[in-house]
Design a protein around this motif. Sequence first.
Motif, PDB file in Angstrom:
ATOM      1  N   ALA A 197       0.737  -1.362  -0.058  1.00  0.00           N
ATOM      2  CA  ALA A 197       0.032  -0.001   0.000  1.00  0.00           C
ATOM      3  C   ALA A 197       0.877   1.170  -0.044  1.00  0.00           C
ATOM      4  N   GLY A 198       2.111   1.242   0.582  1.00  0.00           N
ATOM      5  CA  GLY A 198       2.890   2.319   0.853  1.00  0.00           C
ATOM      6  C   GLY A 198       3.508   2.867  -0.680  1.00  0.00           C
ATOM      7  N   ILE A 199       3.537   1.747  -1.389  1.00  0.00           N
ATOM      8  CA  ILE A 199       4.069   1.700  -2.671  1.00  0.00           C
ATOM      9  C   ILE A 199       2.940   2.405  -3.628  1.00  0.00           C
ATOM     10  N   LEU A 200       1.919   1.738  -3.756  1.00  0.00           N
ATOM     11  CA  LEU A 200       0.850   2.239  -4.354  1.00  0.00           C
ATOM     12  C   LEU A 200       0.315   3.628  -4.241  1.00  0.00           C
ATOM     13  N   LEU A 201       0.130   3.887  -2.504  1.00  0.00           N
ATOM     14  CA  LEU A 201      -0.369   5.358  -2.477  1.00  0.00           C
ATOM     15  C   LEU A 201       0.411   6.661  -2.972  1.00  0.00           C
ATOM     16  N   VAL A 202       1.585   6.306  -3.254  1.00  0.00           N
ATOM     17  CA  VAL A 202       2.346   7.580  -3.671  1.00  0.00           C
ATOM     18  C   VAL A 202       2.457   7.581  -5.132  1.00  0.00           C
ATOM     19  N   GLN A 203       1.690   6.778  -5.707  1.00  0.00           N
ATOM     20  CA  GLN A 203       1.659   6.913  -7.173  1.00  0.00           C
ATOM     21  C   GLN A 203       0.135   7.620  -7.581  1.00  0.00           C
ATOM     22  N   SER A 204       0.171   8.277  -8.728  1.00  0.00           N
ATOM     23  CA  SER A 204      -0.883   9.017  -9.105  1.00  0.00           C
ATOM     24  C   SER A 204      -2.041   7.989  -9.120  1.00  0.00           C
ATOM     25  N   GLY A 205      -3.346   8.321  -8.641  1.00  0.00           N
ATOM     26  CA  GLY A 205      -4.427   7.507  -8.494  1.00  0.00           C
ATOM     27  C   GLY A 205      -4.109   6.203  -7.634  1.00  0.00           C
ATOM     28  N   GLY A 206      -3.325   6.682  -6.626  1.00  0.00           N
ATOM     29  CA  GLY A 206      -3.074   5.475  -5.613  1.00  0.00           C
ATOM     30  C   GLY A 206      -4.069   4.795  -4.853  1.00  0.00           C
ATOM     31  N   PHE A 207      -4.967   5.491  -4.515  1.00  0.00           N
ATOM     32  CA  PHE A 207      -6.241   4.925  -3.886  1.00  0.00           C
ATOM     33  C   PHE A 207      -7.011   3.939  -4.814  1.00  0.00           C
ATOM     34  N   ALA A 208      -7.282   4.437  -5.987  1.00  0.00           N
ATOM     35  CA  ALA A 208      -7.849   3.470  -6.939  1.00  0.00           C
ATOM     36  C   ALA A 208      -7.122   2.033  -7.293  1.00  0.00           C
ATOM     37  N   LEU A 209      -5.615   2.297  -7.197  1.00  0.00           N
ATOM     38  CA  LEU A 209      -4.676   1.220  -7.497  1.00  0.00           C
ATOM     39  C   LEU A 209      -5.021   0.216  -6.109  1.00  0.00           C
ATOM     40  N   ALA A 210      -4.991   0.675  -5.021  1.00  0.00           N
ATOM     41  CA  ALA A 210      -5.038  -0.012  -3.885  1.00  0.00           C
ATOM     42  C   ALA A 210      -6.416  -0.849  -3.814  1.00  0.00           C
ATOM     43  N   TYR A 211      -7.540  -0.252  -4.084  1.00  0.00           N
ATOM     44  CA  TYR A 211      -8.813  -0.771  -3.946  1.00  0.00           C
ATOM     45  C   TYR A 211      -8.910  -1.557  -5.158  1.00  0.00           C
ATOM     46  N   GLY A 212      -8.385  -1.425  -6.351  1.00  0.00           N
ATOM     47  CA  GLY A 212      -8.500  -2.252  -7.594  1.00  0.00           C
ATOM     48  C   GLY A 212      -7.891  -3.776  -7.199  1.00  0.00           C
ATOM     49  N   ALA A 213      -6.429  -3.466  -6.455  1.00  0.00           N
ATOM     50  CA  ALA A 213      -5.986  -4.553  -6.203  1.00  0.00           C
ATOM     51  C   ALA A 213      -6.469  -5.430  -5.146  1.00  0.00           C
TER      52      ALA A 213
END
Length: 455
Positions: A197-213
């Motif tokens: 999550a720490g890796i994904l949330l620093v990306q653009s659209g990180g919340f969507a990436l986390a929920y999608g994963a």
Amino acid sequence: MTHSTDVSGDPGPAGLDRPDPALAAEDARGLGRLLRRHAIDTRPLAVAPYRRLLVGQGTSFIGSMLTQTAVPVQVYTISCSSLDVGYVGLAGLLPIVGFGLYGGAIADVVDRRALYLASSLVGWLVTLGLLAQTLVGAGSIPLILGLVVVQSGAFAVAGSARGAIIPRIVPLDLVPAANTLNFTVGNVGQVAGPLLAGILLVQSGGFALAYGADAVLFTAALWSAFRLPPVPPDGARSRPGAGAVLEGLRFIGSRPVLLMSFVVDITAMVLAMPRSLFPEVADERFGGNVGPLYAAIAIGAVVAGLSSGWVGRVRRQGVALVVAIAGWGLAVAASGLAHSLWLAVLLLAVAGACDFVSAVYRQTILQTYAPDEIRGRMQGVFIAVVAGGPRLGDVRAGGTAALTGATTSWVGGGLACVAVVLVAGLLVRPFRRYDAAAVVPADADVPTDTLTERG
């Protein structure tokens, strides 16, 4: 010096011993036996339904930890308020307690596979809802909290059903090993999920990436639930409702062994859970480096799980549970005195290892001591205690720290835990003398093919 000889009978080089191949082989076999004796017991993996359940649970748990990390961060991003972040915990606690107890009552009267599948499907749909509200930019905290409420309720019901399924699909003597594998996989998820999550949330659209994963990974839980054999209730059935819940609570109250297993768990979490103090202590002592503190307990639990082959061979599980929780309290108290980050992390890891052992024994006692017709309700209480205890511990630690300081709250809580657990656990004779080998299987009449379907 006496020199070894090789197979031809020639002496070795002067001044050197040549190893005897037979002795070397025997040493290797001895080391192998030692490793097998202490390595994690994997025998339950031979049971195909359990193996699929474990894979599904482990995979989906990594995803759920992504969501559990992303939700409070998203709420804070929207509101910039720690109070609103606190509401996330409250929104999760209430349905876990309520639906854990009621879901356990339902699990005692319906097919547990069907209940587990249905509640898992609800949890998956909620994850898709979190993804959707992020993609459309809703920015609504009440909407997020509402989804958390539904998701927590589904988690509580699924946990109650899953815990009651395990003693029905693995032989009774393998229940400790099955629980050890469950908790080990769960703790791996507690380490891997937040790191990812720490890796994904620093990306653009990180919340969507986390929920999608999370949504993608959660399909593993649906698959494993779908592939389970039917697990209909065994024995007398009661109607699910408040009366059934109260019946389960009365059952616990009338069995000192079960009651004490819950008492020592609540004591450990309420008095000695230090995590709400991590930010303050990290800021004061470790330059704000709080991440290792949050990861330390789970890391210790993973290490304990991988070296847990001995756990299932312990018969006096009541005494073992008390010793493990006393070890948790002592390690927590010592970590509160550490002014070196690595030492604090090491001691918290020791505490996590002790907590892992205690969790295995608590769950095993609960699953093997209670008859099948009430196991769902027992698992419901277990979910409520396991989820609610740490949150109450956060409140206790934070409130005490406001009055006495973080160090006093941290260290004093650990020592108080040790004192209460030793007095309460060892003075209750049935709990102190509990012998797992003397437990009569409650499911002796369950068909063998239901218990041990192999693939």
